[in-house]
Write a protein that holds these residues in place. Structure first.
Motif, mmCIF file in Angstrom:
data_model
loop_
_atom_site.group_PDB
_atom_site.id
_atom_site.type_symbol
_atom_site.label_atom_id
_atom_site.label_comp_id
_atom_site.label_asym_id
_atom_site.label_seq_id
_atom_site.Cartn_x
_atom_site.Cartn_y
_atom_site.Cartn_z
ATOM 1 N N LEU A 244 0.826 -1.209 0.000
ATOM 2 C CA LEU A 244 0.000 0.000 0.000
ATOM 3 C C LEU A 244 0.861 1.259 0.000
ATOM 4 O O LEU A 244 0.536 2.242 -0.674
ATOM 5 N N ILE A 245 1.967 1.230 0.736
ATOM 6 C CA ILE A 245 2.863 2.388 0.788
ATOM 7 C C ILE A 245 3.363 2.733 -0.609
ATOM 8 O O ILE A 245 3.407 3.904 -1.004
ATOM 9 N N ASN A 246 3.731 1.699 -1.367
ATOM 10 C CA ASN A 246 4.184 1.933 -2.744
ATOM 11 C C ASN A 246 3.089 2.559 -3.599
ATOM 12 O O ASN A 246 3.333 3.481 -4.383
ATOM 13 N N GLU A 247 1.862 2.030 -3.457
ATOM 14 C CA GLU A 247 0.741 2.530 -4.253
ATOM 15 C C GLU A 247 0.399 3.971 -3.885
ATOM 16 O O GLU A 247 0.077 4.787 -4.750
ATOM 17 N N VAL A 248 0.471 4.287 -2.595
ATOM 18 C CA VAL A 248 0.172 5.649 -2.137
ATOM 19 C C VAL A 248 1.204 6.622 -2.689
ATOM 20 O O VAL A 248 0.867 7.700 -3.194
ATOM 21 N N ARG A 249 2.476 6.247 -2.605
ATOM 22 C CA ARG A 249 3.538 7.134 -3.077
ATOM 23 C C ARG A 249 3.505 7.329 -4.582
ATOM 24 O O ARG A 249 3.947 8.356 -5.091
ATOM 25 N N SER A 250 2.994 6.324 -5.293
ATOM 26 C CA SER A 250 2.889 6.449 -6.751
ATOM 27 C C SER A 250 1.612 7.163 -7.171
ATOM 28 O O SER A 250 1.416 7.424 -8.363
ATOM 29 N N GLY A 251 0.748 7.475 -6.196
ATOM 30 C CA GLY A 251 -0.471 8.221 -6.489
ATOM 31 C C GLY A 251 -1.632 7.376 -6.987
ATOM 32 O O GLY A 251 -2.628 7.927 -7.456
ATOM 33 N N HIS A 252 -1.527 6.043 -6.866
ATOM 34 C CA HIS A 252 -2.593 5.166 -7.361
ATOM 35 C C HIS A 252 -3.776 5.070 -6.402
ATOM 36 O O HIS A 252 -4.883 4.733 -6.811
ATOM 37 N N ILE A 253 -3.545 5.324 -5.111
ATOM 38 C CA ILE A 253 -4.605 5.219 -4.106
ATOM 39 C C ILE A 253 -4.631 6.509 -3.295
ATOM 40 O O ILE A 253 -3.583 6.983 -2.830
ATOM 41 N N ASN A 254 -5.818 7.066 -3.103
ATOM 42 C CA ASN A 254 -5.917 8.348 -2.404
ATOM 43 C C ASN A 254 -5.906 8.177 -0.882
ATOM 44 O O ASN A 254 -5.941 7.061 -0.361
ATOM 45 N N LYS A 255 -5.857 9.297 -0.187
ATOM 46 C CA LYS A 255 -5.742 9.295 1.265
ATOM 47 C C LYS A 255 -6.932 8.639 1.941
ATOM 48 O O LYS A 255 -6.779 7.871 2.895
ATOM 49 N N ARG A 256 -8.122 8.917 1.429
ATOM 50 C CA ARG A 256 -9.330 8.359 2.042
ATOM 51 C C ARG A 256 -9.340 6.838 1.959
ATOM 52 O O ARG A 256 -9.585 6.143 2.952
ATOM 53 N N ASP A 257 -9.079 6.299 0.773
ATOM 54 C CA ASP A 257 -9.067 4.849 0.600
ATOM 55 C C ASP A 257 -7.958 4.204 1.428
ATOM 56 O O ASP A 257 -8.123 3.103 1.960
ATOM 57 N N THR A 258 -6.826 4.879 1.516
ATOM 58 C CA THR A 258 -5.717 4.362 2.324
ATOM 59 C C THR A 258 -6.141 4.194 3.771
ATOM 60 O O THR A 258 -5.904 3.150 4.393
ATOM 61 N N LEU A 259 -6.773 5.212 4.327
ATOM 62 C CA LEU A 259 -7.209 5.154 5.718
ATOM 63 C C LEU A 259 -8.210 4.027 5.939
ATOM 64 O O LEU A 259 -8.094 3.242 6.892
ATOM 65 N N LEU A 260 -9.184 3.901 5.039
ATOM 66 C CA LEU A 260 -10.213 2.871 5.204
ATOM 67 C C LEU A 260 -9.622 1.472 5.050
ATOM 68 O O LEU A 260 -9.984 0.552 5.799
ATOM 69 N N VAL A 261 -8.721 1.298 4.082
ATOM 70 C CA VAL A 261 -8.105 -0.020 3.879
ATOM 71 C C VAL A 261 -7.274 -0.416 5.091
ATOM 72 O O VAL A 261 -7.351 -1.553 5.576
ATOM 73 N N VAL A 262 -6.463 0.513 5.610
ATOM 74 C CA VAL A 262 -5.617 0.208 6.759
ATOM 75 C C VAL A 262 -6.472 -0.126 7.987
ATOM 76 O O VAL A 262 -6.168 -1.071 8.727
ATOM 77 N N CYS A 263 -7.537 0.622 8.201
ATOM 78 C CA CYS A 263 -8.422 0.337 9.339
ATOM 79 C C CYS A 263 -9.121 -1.006 9.168
ATOM 80 O O CYS A 263 -9.253 -1.784 10.123
ATOM 81 N N PHE A 264 -9.556 -1.293 7.938
ATOM 82 C CA PHE A 264 -10.215 -2.576 7.673
ATOM 83 C C PHE A 264 -9.246 -3.739 7.880
ATOM 84 O O PHE A 264 -9.587 -4.736 8.523
#
Length: 319
Positions: A244-264
């Motif tokens: 996920l860190i790689n995807e976030v840094r590459s801009g493929h996943i936004n902040k909102r989805d990141t937070l929800l995925v990590v919490c899930f």
């Protein structure tokens, strides 16, 4: 040799770069966090936390000494918590209901220092990670404790199907075990990165996204996070978050989805291995698997929809 095939050379170089970046990120997070946990345990913090949690677990229908099991699990991992349980369970008898309640606490809130640090690297704050995982563990345990007590369910004696292997004492034995763990993480993470590239190249990624679309839509998470959600649910938060860190840094996943995925994933990661481990203690499968999964879906769905309403944002594509 590879210079004759520029596309293959470029792909391999990209894969190696992704693996190195993700692994180095995890190393920088996990090594300091692991040392902190070891120092806290050496200084007696685990014993103190176990005593503090004694009255809490008593309210859930568990003997106070099992507070130490949860404390060990929260600071270290499920394996260490199981070893602590084995030591305390000698000469004791627990019901399936009690082990299921303890199992929920262990499954939802474990390895909080390391996994909290990993979550922090994705942008999810410590206080949110701790609040969701400890709060959810207590809530689930309280609900099932009342349910089992009121309906008289799972009151038969639990059967312990596991006993720990002897480990080398001291810092040397601990250090060797940690090095082996880090080596396995590199092997598994490398395999995952390669697998994700292959799935994307074969077009299987789109098929998986379609299969998971009902769940992603329910959770209000974009389809881009589908594969990472699968990895985290099946293997563990560290592996899922590493990708996920790689995807976030590459801009493929936004902040909102990141937070929800990590919490899930904080509530549902490693569904196969962790669930099997708690089953070895004598827990009920439906409670520790389906109870946890249904609760996680309901909670993250509510969080996602509240976010959309308060921010007045449209639902993400595919959700």
């Amino acid at each position: 040799m590879l210079s004759r095939f520029p596309e293959l050379h470029s792909s391999l170089k990209g894969i190696v770069s992704d693996i190195a970046r993700a692994y180095w990120t995890l190393i920088k997070i996990m090594v300091p966090a692991t040392l902190v946990v070891k120092l806290l345990d050496t200084l007696g913090f685990t014993q103190w936390l176990g005593v503090a949690l004694g009255p809490v677990v008593e309210l859930l229908g568990l003997p106070s000494e099992l507070g130490l099991v949860w404390a060990v699990t929260m600071l270290t991992n499920i394996y260490t918590g199981m070893a602590a349980f084995y030591t305390l369970s000698v000469g004791q008898e627990y019901t399936v209901a009690q082990i299921s309640i303890l199992g929920l606490l262990m499954l939802v809130a474990h390895s909080l220092v390391i996994e909290g640090a990993v979550a922090k690297a994705t942008g999810v704050r410590w206080r949110l990670t701790l609040a969701i995982r400890i709060g959810s563990g207590l809530f689930l345990a309280a609900v099932f404790s009342q349910l089992f007590s009121y309906l008289g369910l799972l009151q038969q004696p639990a059967e312990l199907l596991w006993q720990p292997q002897a480990s080398e004492p001291g810092w040397l034995g601990w250090g060797i075990a940690q090095l082996k763990l880090l080596a396995w993480i590199l092997v598994i993470l490398s395999s995952l990165v390669v697998m994700m590239r292959i799935l994307r190249w074969l077009g299987v990624e789109r098929v998986l996204q379609q299969l998971l679309s009902p769940l992603m839509r329910c959770l209000t998470i974009g389809k881009e996070a589908s594969n990472i959600t699968i990895v985290g649910m099946l293997l563990g938060l560290s592996y899922g978050a590493g990708l996920l860190i790689n995807e976030v840094r590459s801009g493929h996943i936004n902040k909102r989805d990141t937070l929800l995925v990590v919490c899930f994933l904080g509530l549902t990661h490693s569904l196969i291995e962790d669930t099997l481990l708690i089953l070895l203690l004598g827990a009920d499968l439906s409670t520790i698997l389906w109870g946890r999964l249904v609760f996680a879906i309901a909670l993250i769905t509510a969080m996602g929809r509240i976010w959309l309403r308060t921010r007045q944002q449209p639902a993400p594509e595919g959700a």
